[in-house]
Design a protein around this motif. Structure first.
Motif, PDB file in Angstrom:
ATOM      1  N   LEU A   4      -1.564   0.593  -4.714  1.00  0.00           N
ATOM      2  CA  LEU A   4      -0.825   1.597  -3.938  1.00  0.00           C
ATOM      3  C   LEU A   4      -1.764   2.692  -3.447  1.00  0.00           C
ATOM      4  CD1 LEU A   4       2.611   2.452  -5.633  1.00  0.00           C
ATOM      5  CD2 LEU A   4       2.194   1.329  -3.447  1.00  0.00           C
ATOM      6  N   LEU A  37       2.538   6.974  -2.655  1.00  0.00           N
ATOM      7  CA  LEU A  37       3.798   6.858  -3.381  1.00  0.00           C
ATOM      8  C   LEU A  37       4.663   8.063  -3.059  1.00  0.00           C
ATOM      9  CD1 LEU A  37       5.713   5.662  -5.483  1.00  0.00           C
ATOM     10  CD2 LEU A  37       4.401   6.863  -7.260  1.00  0.00           C
ATOM     11  N   ARG A  56       0.817  -1.214   0.000  1.00  0.00           N
ATOM     12  CA  ARG A  56       0.000   0.000   0.000  1.00  0.00           C
ATOM     13  C   ARG A  56       0.851   1.264   0.000  1.00  0.00           C
ATOM     14  NH1 ARG A  56      -2.737  -3.515  -1.086  1.00  0.00           N
ATOM     15  NH2 ARG A  56      -4.708  -4.234  -0.203  1.00  0.00           N
TER      16      ARG A  56
END
Length: 526
Positions: free
Chosen positions: A183, A186, A157
């Motif tokens: 995700l 990021l 994640r």
């Protein structure tokens, strides 16, 4: 000239570990911890940051660690942590790592931090199936496509790769969002669903190819898992190797491999037909006999497991019933004992004291008889159940051995028939060779075809080799079944002996304590 102090690398030893544990202990219990010590298996979190550690070592006693902090050291390799099966959080940031390695077996790991090292490739993380957070920022990752390695982590994640050379690539964000599914964050930023959609559209061809590869990889992984389960089951049932028995009969036979070269087509056809060719009775073939044998043995193996389960259930039920009755008598005795001792302590009448003491001693003696009687009854019940499990287990083991004996006798008959036909074929080829009809043989084959004794020795040696395979497989079965029966029955008896010894000791210990309390009350009364 200036003098500089250099700090020597630190070794993870017992003293360092003790200091680290005491430093992280709650101050309220720190003194107790220093005085009595802390069992390593009870330590769930270990902070070893800023210790100038060069090598990870000597953590074997801390097998229940959930969180391990090793950041800000000078560690050069990830090693000696594969046994930490409960580890969920690992911080190795700010070290001197150049390679991702040594993470095999850490299937529970959810958070891995490798920030600020000198790592150039994301790899060797296949076992981290529960990885949710991964920080690889400030390293030397310079190949954007290396990010695709992370596609296997479906639970990932949070990813931080900021500070690597790949981040300068204009396609960096788009590539990552397209290839790393699910995700949420990021490089410290929330991932927006519309950006993910745009990224996946851009790399749709790559994604389709990648997903196909994933399907193939998953299918292979599932096939390997099923094969591993089957191998484990066969080993437990003492038929390990039965699946490859036929192939090993020929692949490992050097005599056959040599003879096979004489006429590859004809002899290869004979070998390929072997497992399906019916025997003299017209109803048996190698494959059919082996499959029936496997089904029989596995069925009996499961019956043995069921017998053990039923045995455990019967013993547990008998122990529970005996315990229930014992607790009732103990609670009643304890209540009466408390009242009688209170009466003894408060009475000034010697006759009342003597009467109370007599009643208490009688009740204690009666309780002793009752509790030991319950235990004796339980022993007899369990002995009956043990006799039954011994009888049933022995019968099942006997049935397995009988099936093995019948099976391998039939296989030897099938092999003998094959050997006769094989011999006839080779002899016919030998006669053709002597007539000059086989000029295309190499020198090695010409040598054996020119010596009938050597040829027959090779034929018979090949036959003996295959019979030896049967002997080995049958011996493996018989030996394994016998050992299994011995171990299981011995363990059952040993467990019962220990249970009985512990229970009698528990009863006698309780009675000794009660008698001591009665003696103390008697002494205080006079």
């Amino acid at each position: 000239m200036s003098n500089y102090n250099t700090v020597e690398p630190t070794v993870i030893d017992e003293d360092l570990l003790k200091r680290a544990i005491h430093d992280q202990v709650n101050p309220e219990i720190a003194d107790i911890a220093r005085r009595e010590g802390i069992d390593p298996v009870e330590v769930l979190t270990l902070r070893l940051d800023y210790k100038n550690i060069l090598k990870i070592d000597n953590l074997w006693a801390y097998e229940n660690l959930v969180k391990l902090q090793l950041d800000n050291n000078i560690i050069e390799r990830i090693e000696n942590i594969g046994f930490l099966k409960h580890l969920q959080w690992l911080d190795l940031s700010f070290n001197n790592l150049t390679t991702i390695e040594g993470l095999d077996g850490l299937t529970m790991l959810t958070d891995l931090t490798l920030y600020n090292n000198r790592i150039s490739k994301i790899e060797n993380m296949d076992d981290l199936v529960n990885l949710e957070v991964f920080s690889i920022g400030n390293n030397n990752i310079n190949v954007l496509e290396n990010i695709s390695y992370l596609t296997r982590f479906e639970k990932l994640r949070v990813l931080n790769a900021a500070g690597n050379a790949i981040c300068k690539n204009p396609n960096y964000n788009t590539y990552v969002l397209a290839h790393v599914k699910n995700l949420k964050y990021l490089d410290y930023r929330l991932v927006l669903s519309e950006k993910v959609a745009t990224a996946r559209e851009k790399y749709i061809d790559d994604i389709i190819a990648m997903e196909e590869e994933e399907k193939i990889a998953l299918a292979k992984k599932e096939q390997a898992r099923q094969q591993n389960e089957l191998d484990t089951l066969h080993e437990a049932a003492h038929i390990k190797g039965i699946e490859i028995l036929f192939s090993s009969m020929f692949d490992d036979d050097l005599d056959f491999q040599r003879l096979f070269q004489i006429d590859r087509d004809r002899l290869g056809e004979m070998r390929d037909e072997y497992p399906f060719r019916m025997g003299w009775d017209g109803i048996c073939c190698f494959d059919l006999v082996v499959n029936e044998f496997k089904q029989t043995v596995l069925s009996k193996y499961h019956e043995k497991q069921d017998e053990l389960h039923q045995f455990r259930t019967c013993v547990d039920n008998a122990k529970r019933d005996a315990s229930t009755e014992s607790i009732k008598r103990l609670e009643k005795y304890q209540h009466n004992k408390k009242q009688l001792i209170r009466a003894i302590q408060s009475s000034r009448d010697s006759k009342e004291v003597e009467e109370a003491l007599k009643i208490l001693k009688d009740q204690t003696s009666t309780l002793s008889d009752v509790l030991l009687g319950y235990e004796m009854t339980l022993v007899e019940q369990i002995e009956d159940v043990i006799k039954e499990i011994e009888r049933n287990y022995t019968e099942l083991c006997g049935a397995i051995n009988e099936s093995g004996q019948t099976t391998f006798a039939r296989l030897r008959e099938i092999e003998t028939e094959f050997h006769e036909k094989f011999s006839e074929t080779i002899v016919a080829l030998f006669e053709r060779f002597n007539k000059g009809d086989m000029d295309d043989l190499d020198d090695d084959l010409r040598d054996i075809m020119g010596d009938k004794d050597a040829l027959m020795n090779a034929i018979n040696g090949s036959h003996d080799f295959r019979l030896g395979k049967f002997d080995h497989q049958e011996d493996y079965l018989v030996t394994g079944v016998a050992k299994d029966m011995e171990v299981v029955i011995q363990r059952i008896h040993e467990e019962e002996i220990k249970r009985n010894r512990d229970r009698v000791g528990e009863i006698l210990g309780f009675l000794d304590k009660s008698n001591s309390e009665i003696e103390q009350a008697e002494e205080n009364a006079y």
